[in-house]
Design an enzyme around this catalytic site. Sequence first.
Site, PDB file in Angstrom:
ATOM      1  N   ASN A   1       0.610  -1.116  -0.151  1.00  0.00           N
ATOM      2  CA  ASN A   1       0.319   0.062  -0.153  1.00  0.00           C
ATOM      3  C   ASN A   1       0.678   1.391   0.016  1.00  0.00           C
ATOM      4  O   ASN A   1       1.519   1.576   1.092  1.00  0.00           O
ATOM      5  CB  ASN A   1      -1.258  -0.442   1.300  1.00  0.00           C
ATOM      6  CG  ASN A   1      -1.901   1.304   1.219  1.00  0.00           C
ATOM      7  OD1 ASN A   1      -2.046   2.048   0.637  1.00  0.00           O
ATOM      8  ND2 ASN A   1      -2.544   1.251   2.468  1.00  0.00           N
TER       9      ASN A   1
ATOM     10  N   LYS B   1       0.244   4.176  -0.516  1.00  0.00           N
ATOM     11  CA  LYS B   1      -0.699   5.314   0.287  1.00  0.00           C
ATOM     12  C   LYS B   1      -1.003   6.779  -0.674  1.00  0.00           C
ATOM     13  O   LYS B   1      -0.685   6.409  -1.707  1.00  0.00           O
ATOM     14  CB  LYS B   1       0.042   5.607   1.705  1.00  0.00           C
ATOM     15  CG  LYS B   1       0.274   4.682   2.569  1.00  0.00           C
ATOM     16  CD  LYS B   1       0.014   4.604   3.695  1.00  0.00           C
ATOM     17  CE  LYS B   1      -0.337   3.508   4.889  1.00  0.00           C
ATOM     18  NZ  LYS B   1       0.011   3.308   6.291  1.00  0.00           N
TER      19      LYS B   1
ATOM     20  N   HIS C   1      -9.620   0.687   5.005  1.00  0.00           N
ATOM     21  CA  HIS C   1      -9.070   0.898   5.304  1.00  0.00           C
ATOM     22  C   HIS C   1      -8.991   1.386   6.094  1.00  0.00           C
ATOM     23  O   HIS C   1     -10.179   2.604   6.484  1.00  0.00           O
ATOM     24  CB  HIS C   1      -7.427   1.257   4.651  1.00  0.00           C
ATOM     25  CG  HIS C   1      -5.946   1.684   5.185  1.00  0.00           C
ATOM     26  ND1 HIS C   1      -5.844   2.349   6.222  1.00  0.00           N
ATOM     27  CD2 HIS C   1      -5.189   0.705   5.573  1.00  0.00           C
ATOM     28  CE1 HIS C   1      -4.416   2.584   6.173  1.00  0.00           C
ATOM     29  NE2 HIS C   1      -3.973   0.888   5.914  1.00  0.00           N
TER      30      HIS C   1
ATOM     31  N   GLU D   1      -7.414   4.726   7.852  1.00  0.00           N
ATOM     32  CA  GLU D   1      -7.444   5.987   7.512  1.00  0.00           C
ATOM     33  C   GLU D   1      -8.306   6.068   6.878  1.00  0.00           C
ATOM     34  O   GLU D   1      -9.234   7.406   6.899  1.00  0.00           O
ATOM     35  CB  GLU D   1      -6.000   5.673   6.678  1.00  0.00           C
ATOM     36  CG  GLU D   1      -4.918   5.792   7.405  1.00  0.00           C
ATOM     37  CD  GLU D   1      -3.275   5.601   6.890  1.00  0.00           C
ATOM     38  OE1 GLU D   1      -3.564   5.456   5.415  1.00  0.00           O
ATOM     39  OE2 GLU D   1      -2.240   5.160   7.256  1.00  0.00           O
TER      40      GLU D   1
ATOM     41  N   GLU E   1      -5.418  -5.890   9.989  1.00  0.00           N
ATOM     42  CA  GLU E   1      -4.445  -3.867  10.662  1.00  0.00           C
ATOM     43  C   GLU E   1      -5.062  -3.812  11.765  1.00  0.00           C
ATOM     44  O   GLU E   1      -5.894  -2.651  11.929  1.00  0.00           O
ATOM     45  CB  GLU E   1      -4.686  -3.701   9.362  1.00  0.00           C
ATOM     46  CG  GLU E   1      -4.537  -3.989   8.170  1.00  0.00           C
ATOM     47  CD  GLU E   1      -3.554  -3.038   7.169  1.00  0.00           C
ATOM     48  OE1 GLU E   1      -2.162  -3.468   6.520  1.00  0.00           O
ATOM     49  OE2 GLU E   1      -4.253  -1.827   7.318  1.00  0.00           O
TER      50      GLU E   1
ATOM     51  N   GLY F   1       2.361   1.756  10.578  1.00  0.00           N
ATOM     52  CA  GLY F   1       2.824   3.206  10.898  1.00  0.00           C
ATOM     53  C   GLY F   1       2.969   3.902  11.879  1.00  0.00           C
ATOM     54  O   GLY F   1       3.681   4.922  12.622  1.00  0.00           O
TER      55      GLY F   1
ATOM     56  N   SER G   1       3.504  -2.740  10.686  1.00  0.00           N
ATOM     57  CA  SER G   1       4.624  -2.385  10.508  1.00  0.00           C
ATOM     58  C   SER G   1       5.226  -3.494  10.796  1.00  0.00           C
ATOM     59  O   SER G   1       6.152  -3.721  11.085  1.00  0.00           O
ATOM     60  CB  SER G   1       4.414  -1.970  11.993  1.00  0.00           C
ATOM     61  OG  SER G   1       4.581  -0.679  12.193  1.00  0.00           O
TER      62      SER G   1
ATOM     63  N   GLY H   1       4.859   1.310   4.840  1.00  0.00           N
ATOM     64  CA  GLY H   1       5.795   1.921   4.579  1.00  0.00           C
ATOM     65  C   GLY H   1       7.401   1.254   4.149  1.00  0.00           C
ATOM     66  O   GLY H   1       7.447   0.979   3.347  1.00  0.00           O
TER      67      GLY H   1
HETATM   68  C1  PEP Z   1      -1.123  -0.160   6.273  1.00  0.00           C
HETATM   69  O1  PEP Z   1      -0.935   1.133   6.088  1.00  0.00           O
HETATM   70  O2  PEP Z   1      -1.643  -0.963   5.380  1.00  0.00           O
HETATM   71  C2  PEP Z   1       0.359  -0.573   6.905  1.00  0.00           C
HETATM   72  C3  PEP Z   1      -0.212  -2.173   7.316  1.00  0.00           C
HETATM   73  O3  PEP Z   1       1.242   0.249   7.157  1.00  0.00           O
HETATM   74  P1  PEP Z   1       2.900  -0.394   7.856  1.00  0.00           P
HETATM   75  O4  PEP Z   1       3.188  -1.102   7.077  1.00  0.00           O
HETATM   76  O5  PEP Z   1       3.212   1.303   7.283  1.00  0.00           O
HETATM   77  O6  PEP Z   1       2.105  -0.377   9.284  1.00  0.00           O
END
Ligand code: PEP
Length: 255
Positions: free
Chosen positions: A9, A11, A98, A100, A170, A176, A216, A238
């Site tokens: 992703n 983003k 998601h 966000e 998640e 993040g 993460s 990330g």
């Molecule tokens: C995500 O946004 O779906 C995600 C898992 O981000 P990160 O790996 O940065 O925690």
Amino acid sequence: MRKKIVAGNWKMNLSFEEGQQLTSELVNMYRDEAIKDVVVVLNPPFPHLYPVQRLVGDMAGIFVGAQNCSDKEGGAFTGEVSAKILASFGVSYVILGHSERREYFKEDQTLLATKVNQALAHGLTPIFCCGESLEIRESGTHEEKVMEQLTASLFHLTPEEFSKVVIAYEPIWAIGTGKTASAEQAQEMHAALRGHLASKYGQAIAAQTSILYGGSANPGNAKELFGKPDVDGGLIGGASLKSRDFIEIVKSFEI
Ligand code: PEP
């Protein structure tokens, strides 16, 4: 056998040139390192979808996905992108729900159910995200919360429709933040999710549903996470922006 999937992703990151470079590197590594049996999905921002798709070409195993789609079929909805348009550009997957989008864009469970319907109606595979906040985890009601997210936005689907959906667990406190759920915490939730799916759609469909972990994940922890029996891959934020890190995650399954 259910699919092993690693989805990146991106983003709201990367210029055109950066996106092209990342994609070229990923395609070359995937080919040169002879990666097999893992589906890779690249989910860049909308304008990248077509050029990324062109670079991926007919490389077996790599697919392109969007980060969102409209709940509407089409028409006068300025700024929106429909599942129908995405499918016409060769997009195969779409991330829905998601955290966000739930938080910043106030996407509720009913809206998400409609987006899931749109995606499926146009042949896109939804990567449906669920997960609890830190507050809910600490209150001990995290399983109920996540099960409810699935029930509210997915359980109207027929078994045939549902069998096309991918789930991503998640935990919001891990996205993040650099704070990963332990492999045990991920396994516990994934097993509970699979049990919930079985209670609605039966063992066979539950057993073939891919459930990804997101939050993460990185090359240092992916092996342990993916080594758990109910963790079928990852949704990576990330670490999906660095080709070497992302490919190392893709290579973290014991095959
Ligand atoms: C995500 O946004 O779906 C995600 C898992 O981000 P990160 O790996 O940065 O925690």
